[in-house]
Design a protein around this motif. Structure first.
Motif, PDB file in Angstrom:
ATOM      1  N   LEU A  64     -14.261  17.479  -5.439  1.00 60.19           N
ATOM      2  CA  LEU A  64     -14.769  16.210  -5.669  1.00 60.19           C
ATOM      3  C   LEU A  64     -13.483  15.283  -5.991  1.00 60.19           C
ATOM      4  O   LEU A  64     -13.313  14.132  -5.177  1.00 60.19           O
ATOM      5  CB  LEU A  64     -15.866  15.925  -6.710  1.00 60.19           C
ATOM      6  CG  LEU A  64     -16.970  16.526  -6.421  1.00 60.19           C
ATOM      7  CD1 LEU A  64     -18.089  16.624  -7.570  1.00 60.19           C
ATOM      8  CD2 LEU A  64     -17.790  15.847  -5.308  1.00 60.19           C
ATOM      9  N   GLU A  65     -12.635  15.601  -6.777  1.00 64.39           N
ATOM     10  CA  GLU A  65     -11.341  15.005  -6.988  1.00 64.39           C
ATOM     11  C   GLU A  65     -10.425  14.801  -6.035  1.00 64.39           C
ATOM     12  O   GLU A  65      -9.895  13.815  -5.748  1.00 64.39           O
ATOM     13  CB  GLU A  65     -10.814  15.589  -8.438  1.00 64.39           C
ATOM     14  CG  GLU A  65     -11.423  15.388  -9.510  1.00 64.39           C
ATOM     15  CD  GLU A  65     -10.929  15.906 -10.804  1.00 64.39           C
ATOM     16  OE1 GLU A  65     -11.074  15.740 -11.874  1.00 64.39           O
ATOM     17  OE2 GLU A  65      -9.771  16.893 -10.646  1.00 64.39           O
ATOM     18  N   ALA A  66     -10.364  16.060  -5.201  1.00 65.11           N
ATOM     19  CA  ALA A  66      -9.244  15.962  -4.014  1.00 65.11           C
ATOM     20  C   ALA A  66      -9.931  14.974  -2.876  1.00 65.11           C
ATOM     21  O   ALA A  66      -9.315  14.279  -2.363  1.00 65.11           O
ATOM     22  CB  ALA A  66      -9.347  17.284  -3.597  1.00 65.11           C
ATOM     23  N   ALA A  82     -13.604   9.358 -11.248  1.00 68.42           N
ATOM     24  CA  ALA A  82     -14.326  10.170 -12.548  1.00 68.42           C
ATOM     25  C   ALA A  82     -15.869   9.743 -12.964  1.00 68.42           C
ATOM     26  O   ALA A  82     -16.638  10.720 -13.157  1.00 68.42           O
ATOM     27  CB  ALA A  82     -13.581   9.831 -13.709  1.00 68.42           C
ATOM     28  N   VAL A  83     -16.107   8.253 -12.732  1.00 64.39           N
ATOM     29  CA  VAL A  83     -17.291   7.818 -13.065  1.00 64.39           C
ATOM     30  C   VAL A  83     -18.356   8.382 -11.913  1.00 64.39           C
ATOM     31  O   VAL A  83     -19.583   8.663 -12.065  1.00 64.39           O
ATOM     32  CB  VAL A  83     -17.452   6.374 -13.294  1.00 64.39           C
ATOM     33  CG1 VAL A  83     -18.721   5.782 -13.071  1.00 64.39           C
ATOM     34  CG2 VAL A  83     -16.674   5.817 -14.364  1.00 64.39           C
ATOM     35  N   LEU A  84     -17.889   8.231 -10.466  1.00 66.02           N
ATOM     36  CA  LEU A  84     -18.593   8.560  -9.491  1.00 66.02           C
ATOM     37  C   LEU A  84     -19.025   9.939  -9.584  1.00 66.02           C
ATOM     38  O   LEU A  84     -20.067  10.360  -8.949  1.00 66.02           O
ATOM     39  CB  LEU A  84     -17.766   8.196  -8.197  1.00 66.02           C
ATOM     40  CG  LEU A  84     -18.701   8.385  -6.742  1.00 66.02           C
ATOM     41  CD1 LEU A  84     -20.369   7.897  -6.888  1.00 66.02           C
ATOM     42  CD2 LEU A  84     -17.823   7.971  -5.737  1.00 66.02           C
ATOM     43  N   ALA A 134     -22.596  14.694  -9.832  1.00 67.74           N
ATOM     44  CA  ALA A 134     -22.948  15.813 -10.569  1.00 67.74           C
ATOM     45  C   ALA A 134     -24.489  15.835 -11.231  1.00 67.74           C
ATOM     46  O   ALA A 134     -25.310  16.833 -11.185  1.00 67.74           O
ATOM     47  CB  ALA A 134     -22.088  16.107 -11.650  1.00 67.74           C
ATOM     48  N   LYS A 135     -24.810  14.661 -11.753  1.00 67.40           N
ATOM     49  CA  LYS A 135     -25.790  14.428 -12.411  1.00 67.40           C
ATOM     50  C   LYS A 135     -27.247  14.298 -11.662  1.00 67.40           C
ATOM     51  O   LYS A 135     -28.167  14.878 -11.641  1.00 67.40           O
ATOM     52  CB  LYS A 135     -25.899  13.219 -13.381  1.00 67.40           C
ATOM     53  CG  LYS A 135     -27.105  12.970 -14.163  1.00 67.40           C
ATOM     54  CD  LYS A 135     -27.005  11.614 -14.904  1.00 67.40           C
ATOM     55  CE  LYS A 135     -28.467  11.587 -15.888  1.00 67.40           C
ATOM     56  NZ  LYS A 135     -28.297  10.276 -16.645  1.00 67.40           N
ATOM     57  N   GLY A 183     -17.384   8.123  -1.766  1.00 64.52           N
ATOM     58  CA  GLY A 183     -16.691   6.829  -1.210  1.00 64.52           C
ATOM     59  C   GLY A 183     -17.421   5.942  -0.550  1.00 64.52           C
ATOM     60  O   GLY A 183     -16.798   5.199   0.253  1.00 64.52           O
ATOM     61  N   ASN A 184     -18.472   5.911  -0.482  1.00 66.17           N
ATOM     62  CA  ASN A 184     -19.523   5.208   0.587  1.00 66.17           C
ATOM     63  C   ASN A 184     -19.257   5.025   1.768  1.00 66.17           C
ATOM     64  O   ASN A 184     -18.859   3.929   2.369  1.00 66.17           O
ATOM     65  CB  ASN A 184     -19.532   3.836  -0.370  1.00 66.17           C
ATOM     66  CG  ASN A 184     -20.060   3.930  -1.763  1.00 66.17           C
ATOM     67  OD1 ASN A 184     -20.993   4.586  -1.815  1.00 66.17           O
ATOM     68  ND2 ASN A 184     -19.455   3.049  -2.479  1.00 66.17           N
TER      69      ASN A 184
END
Length: 377
Positions: A145-147, A160-162, A167-168, A199-200
Motif C-alpha cells: 500500500l505504501e509503495a 498513512a491515513v488512507l 485496512a479497517k 489514490g481515488n
C-alpha cells in the motif's frame, strides 16, 4: 522511492511509462458525452475486437484466427458501475485487459475520458484489480500500500491515513505486516482491490475481485466498492459470475462467446430471460425424502420434481411461485428445514450459466443451465 515524487521507471506492476502522465493529463480536456443523456462517458469501448492465432488449427495457406471478443461496444458514465456477466471463457478478462492497456487490441478503440487508452498511466487515473493477484511475494500488505501510494504521488502523511482507513474497511488490520505469499486467498484479493482504489482513480477495473473470500469478506469488499464509486466523477467496470455481486452495478452487460448479448438493468435481465428457479435439496437422511417432498409442495404448489437420487431432490419452481425471493428464502430457512438437516441450493434458471453466491445465507453452487436459443445466432 520518495513520497510525492513522480515515478518514471518502467515497472510491471505499476505499468508506468515515460510520458504516461502527460497523456493522462489531457483526458480532462476532451470529455465525451454519453448519447443524449447529458452525462459524460468516462469509459467508451468502440467496436473492440481481439483475435488470436489458433495454434490447434492447421492450414497450408493461412493461419486461422480465434476470435475472443467480437466487435464489442458500450460506455460507462460518471458515477456508474457496469457489470460484465458471463461464464468462464466468455471474454470478460480479455476485455478488462484491453481496457487497462495490458493487452493490444486487434481492432476498435478504448477511450478513457475522451483519449485513447493505449498506454494508461499508473498514477491517479486508472486502478486495476486483475483476476490474477499482481503482488510481490516478500512485501507485506503495508509495504504494498505504501509503495502504490508513493507511485500515485501521495504525501506520506496522507497515505498513512488512507492506508489505515482501507485496512479497517477491508478488515486487513491484522495482516498489515504479513508478506503477500502468506496471505490467504481471500485476503490477497482484498489487497489487490485496495491497490485498485488507492489514490481515488477516475477509472476502476475489478476482475472477479471477491473470488476466494468468505461471506464476511465479500460483504466488506462490496461495501468498499459502493464507497469507492460514491464520487460522481468516477466510473468502474466489475467483471463477475455472481448475480448477487452484480446487484451492486447500475447496469450489467452479458458476454457470451465474446459477443455482447444484453446490456441494461439486472431487473430487466431477470424479467426478460429468467424462466424459473431450481431448488436442490440434499438430504442427510434419505428416509426423509417423502416428508421433504410434501413440505416443498406446500410452500411452492406448482413445483415440479426434476430428479430424485438417493440423497438429492431437484425441483423446478415457476417464477410466480418463487417471487418475491425474500419470502422464498424465509420459507426455506424455516425451522422445519433446519431440523431436517438439509442443504438447500436455490438457483436462477437463466438462459446463461451464472453463479449465485451466498444469497440470504443459503449455500449455493454454480448454475449448470445451458444456453437458451435466445442467445444462439
Amino acid at each position: 522511492m520518495k513520497y510525492g515524487d513522480t515515478v518514471t521507471g518502467h515497472d510491471p506492476i505499476f505499468r508506468c511509462v515515460l510520458g504516461a502522465l502527460e497523456q493522462w493529463a489531457s483526458l480532462m480536456a476532451s470529455p465525451v458525452t454519453h448519447n443524449g443523456t447529458g452525462r459524460e462517458a468516462v469509459i467508451v469501448v468502440n467496436s473492440l475486437r481481439k483475435e488470436y492465432e489458433d495454434k490447434k488449427a492447421c492450414s497450408m495457406f493461412k493461419k486461422k484466427k480465434k476470435v475472443a471478443v467480437r466487435n464489442l461496444s458500450f460506455s460507462v458514465k460518471k458515477g456508474e458501475v457496469l457489470g460484465l456477466l458471463g461464464p468462464n471463457g466468455s471474454g470478460k478478462s480479455t476485455v478488462m485487459h484491453m481496457i487497462s492497456g495490458d493487452m493490444a487490441v486487434t481492432a476498435g478503440e478504448v477511450l478513457l475520458q475522451g483519449c485513447e487508452a493505449t498506454a494508461p498511466p499508473g498514477q491517479g487515473g486508472l486502478g486495476h484489480c486483475p483476476q490474477e493477484d499482481a503482488l510481490w511475494p516478500e512485501l507485506s500488505v503495508r509495504q504494498h500500500l505504501e509503495a502504490h501510494a508513493a507511485v500515485r504521488g501521495m504525501r506520506k502523511e496522507d497515505a498513512a491515513v488512507l492506508i489505515s482507513r482501507l485496512a479497517k474497511d477491508l478488515d486487513l488490520q491484522k495482516h498489515l505486516n504479513t508478506p503477500a505469499r502468506r496471505l490467504p486467498a481471500g485476503e490477497a484479493r482484498k489487497l489487490c482491490f485496495a491497490l485498485s482504489i488507492l489514490g481515488n482513480p477516475t477509472v476502476m477495473l475489478w476482475d472477479e475481485p471477491s473470488v476466494g473470500m468468505d461471506v464476511k469478506g465479500q460483504r466488506c469488499l462490496w461495501k468498499a466498492m459502493q464507497t469507492a464509486v460514491r464520487s460522481k466523477a468516477r466510473a468502474a467496470i466489475l467483471s463477475t459470475r455472481s448475480l448477487e455481486e452484480a446487484a451492486l452495478c447500475d447496469r450489467v452487460a452479458v458476454l457470451v462467446a465474446g459477443q455482447l448479448r444484453y446490456i441494461g438493468s439486472l431487473e430487466e435481465l431477470r424479467r426478460r430471460f429468467g424462466t424459473s428457479y431450481h431448488l436442490e435439496v440434499k438430504l442427510k437422511d434419505a428416509g426423509q425424502s417423502d416428508a421433504i417432498h410434501t413440505e416443498i409442495l406446500r410452500l411452492f404448489p406448482h413445483a415440479a420434481r426434476q430428479e430424485r437420487i438417493y440423497s438429492l431432490l431437484s425441483y423446478k419452481i415457476p417464477m410466480e411461485d418463487a417471487l418475491p425471493l425474500s419470502q422464498s428464502f424465509s420459507k426455506l430457512e424455516a425451522d422445519y428445514f433446519q431440523n431436517a438437516h438439509t442443504d438447500l441450493v436455490f438457483k436462477d434458471s437463466f438462459s446463461i450459466p451464472l453463479q449465485l453466491n451466498r444469497i440470504s445465507g443459503l449455500r449455493s453452487t454454480a448454475c449448470l443451465c445451458t444456453l437458451c436459443n435466445r442467445y444462439v445466432d
